[in-house]
Motif scaffolding. Structure first.
Motif, mmCIF file in Angstrom:
data_model
loop_
_atom_site.group_PDB
_atom_site.id
_atom_site.type_symbol
_atom_site.label_atom_id
_atom_site.label_comp_id
_atom_site.label_asym_id
_atom_site.label_seq_id
_atom_site.Cartn_x
_atom_site.Cartn_y
_atom_site.Cartn_z
ATOM 1 N N HIS A 263 0.823 -1.211 0.000
ATOM 2 C CA HIS A 263 0.000 0.000 0.000
ATOM 3 C C HIS A 263 0.857 1.261 0.000
ATOM 4 O O HIS A 263 0.348 2.360 0.182
ATOM 5 C CB HIS A 263 -0.917 0.012 1.229
ATOM 6 N N THR B 132 -2.265 -7.216 7.558
ATOM 7 C CA THR B 132 -2.889 -7.321 6.236
ATOM 8 C C THR B 132 -2.473 -8.535 5.420
ATOM 9 O O THR B 132 -3.203 -8.963 4.534
ATOM 10 C CB THR B 132 -2.586 -6.060 5.407
ATOM 11 N N GLY C 250 -6.648 -2.977 7.844
ATOM 12 C CA GLY C 250 -5.336 -2.338 7.855
ATOM 13 C C GLY C 250 -5.211 -1.365 8.986
ATOM 14 O O GLY C 250 -6.051 -1.342 9.867
ATOM 15 N N PHE D 294 -3.716 2.040 4.034
ATOM 16 C CA PHE D 294 -4.809 1.071 3.976
ATOM 17 C C PHE D 294 -5.783 1.340 5.124
ATOM 18 O O PHE D 294 -5.375 1.431 6.277
ATOM 19 C CB PHE D 294 -4.250 -0.348 4.064
ATOM 20 N N CYS E 221 -1.005 -1.630 7.560
ATOM 21 C CA CYS E 221 0.140 -2.486 7.863
ATOM 22 C C CYS E 221 0.910 -1.844 9.021
ATOM 23 O O CYS E 221 1.096 -0.629 9.044
ATOM 24 C CB CYS E 221 1.054 -2.603 6.645
#
Length: 103
Positions: free
Chosen positions: A14, A87, A54, A48, A56
């Motif tokens: 992401h 994630t 999310g 995210f 991360c």
């Protein structure tokens, strides 16, 4: 396979920025410490959304060097495998030093 150093550019899927929590001071790559496979990575600025599972937060490398070790630990390479938590997406090495290769 190129070894990954502390100053390498690594991102989650992401585009969140990943940095190793610790480095291996015994191996320097272009003046920067190498990173062992055992070191967890911390991820910041992952966009995210929380309601989608999310963002991360951390990541762990599961595949790195197989023939080169430092202090008994394999090292992170640009073609290695890492998974982000929570994630489950991979980390990608965008830029690293280009002088040292390892298997």
């Amino acid at each position: 396979m190129l070894l990954v150093a502390q100053g390498s550019s690594v991102v989650c899927a992401h585009a969140g920025q990943a940095q190793p929590s610790t480095t291996n001071p015994r191996v320097l790559l272009s003046g920067q410490p190498a990173v062992s496979l055992a070191a967890p990575w911390l991820i910041s600025a992952c966009p995210f959304p929380p309601n989608s599972g999310g963002p991360c937060v951390t990541a762990a490398w599961t595949a790195g060097t197989t023939r080169v070790m430092s202090m008994g630990q394999p090292l992170v390479v640009n073609t290695g495998t890492a998974t982000c938590v929570p994630t489950g997406v991979p980390l990608t090495v965008v830029a690293t030093q280009v002088r040292v290769q390892a298997q």
